[in-house]
Design a protein around this motif. Structure first.
Motif: not given
Length: 182
Positions: A33-39, A52-59, A150-159
């Motif tokens: 499934p598609m997901d979105v991560a933003a900062y 970032v808009q991306y699809s989340r493959p599973q292992l 299990e699922a590919f993931s993208i996240a953001f943190d403040e730097s």
């Protein structure tokens, strides 16, 4: 009799219209499934720096090295290549990237991953990846994650200067900084 015929005709038209509308076949859920991560990630904050808009493959008990092999350009997820949108000018490594939407590719490695911002749009996978379309390249440090994703993931943190983008899958986490220009 005329009123009965008009009523039957109206019922028939209503039935046919309803049947056609409900006859549409919808797919089931996508396996990646598609997901979105933003900062910033808070949905109440409308002034984003990056998304970032991306699809989340599973292992699914498969080796990460088979799904995202080292030293090969990867679409950074599944299905379409991931897309990254910058809302303000940002430094990606030593390159200034202007606001806009770009494809996000990566080249996995044991100690670092190469993160690629590319001008191509609406790209399926990395099959048609063209290095001549690259806007910026930088590296991300590979770390061992605290948990096994299990699922590919993208996240953001403040730097300090913008945001750190984290990509994680299995026990691998890759971090790279995206810096504001002012």
């Amino acid at each position: 009799m005329k009123k009965i015929m008009i009523a039957l005709l109206a019922l028939t038209v209503t039935f046919l219209t309803t049947t056609e509308a409900t006859a549409q076949k919808f797919r089931g859920l996508d396996k990646s499934p598609m997901d979105v991560a933003a900062y910033p990630s808070d949905y109440k904050e409308s002034s984003k720096l990056v998304k970032v808009q991306y699809s989340r493959p599973q292992l699914k008990e498969r080796a990460l090295s088979k799904l995202a092999p080292n030293d090969k350009v990867w679409r950074t997820g599944a299905n379409e290549a991931a897309e990254i949108t910058f809302y303000k000018p940002m430094m990606v490594g030593s390159t200034l990237v202007q606001p806009g939407t770009y494809s996000l590719f990566t080249v996995p490695g044991d100690k670092t991953w190469t993160i690629i911002i590319n001008k191509a749009s609406n790209v399926w996978g990395s099959y048609s990846y063209d290095k001549k379309m690259d806007v910026a390249r930088t590296t991300g440090k590979v770390m061992k994650g605290d948990t096994n994703l299990e699922a590919f993931s993208i996240a953001f943190d403040e730097s300090k200067d913008g945001a750190t983008m984290y990509m994680g899958w299995g026990d691998v986490v890759v971090a790279t900084d995206l810096k504001k220009t002012n």
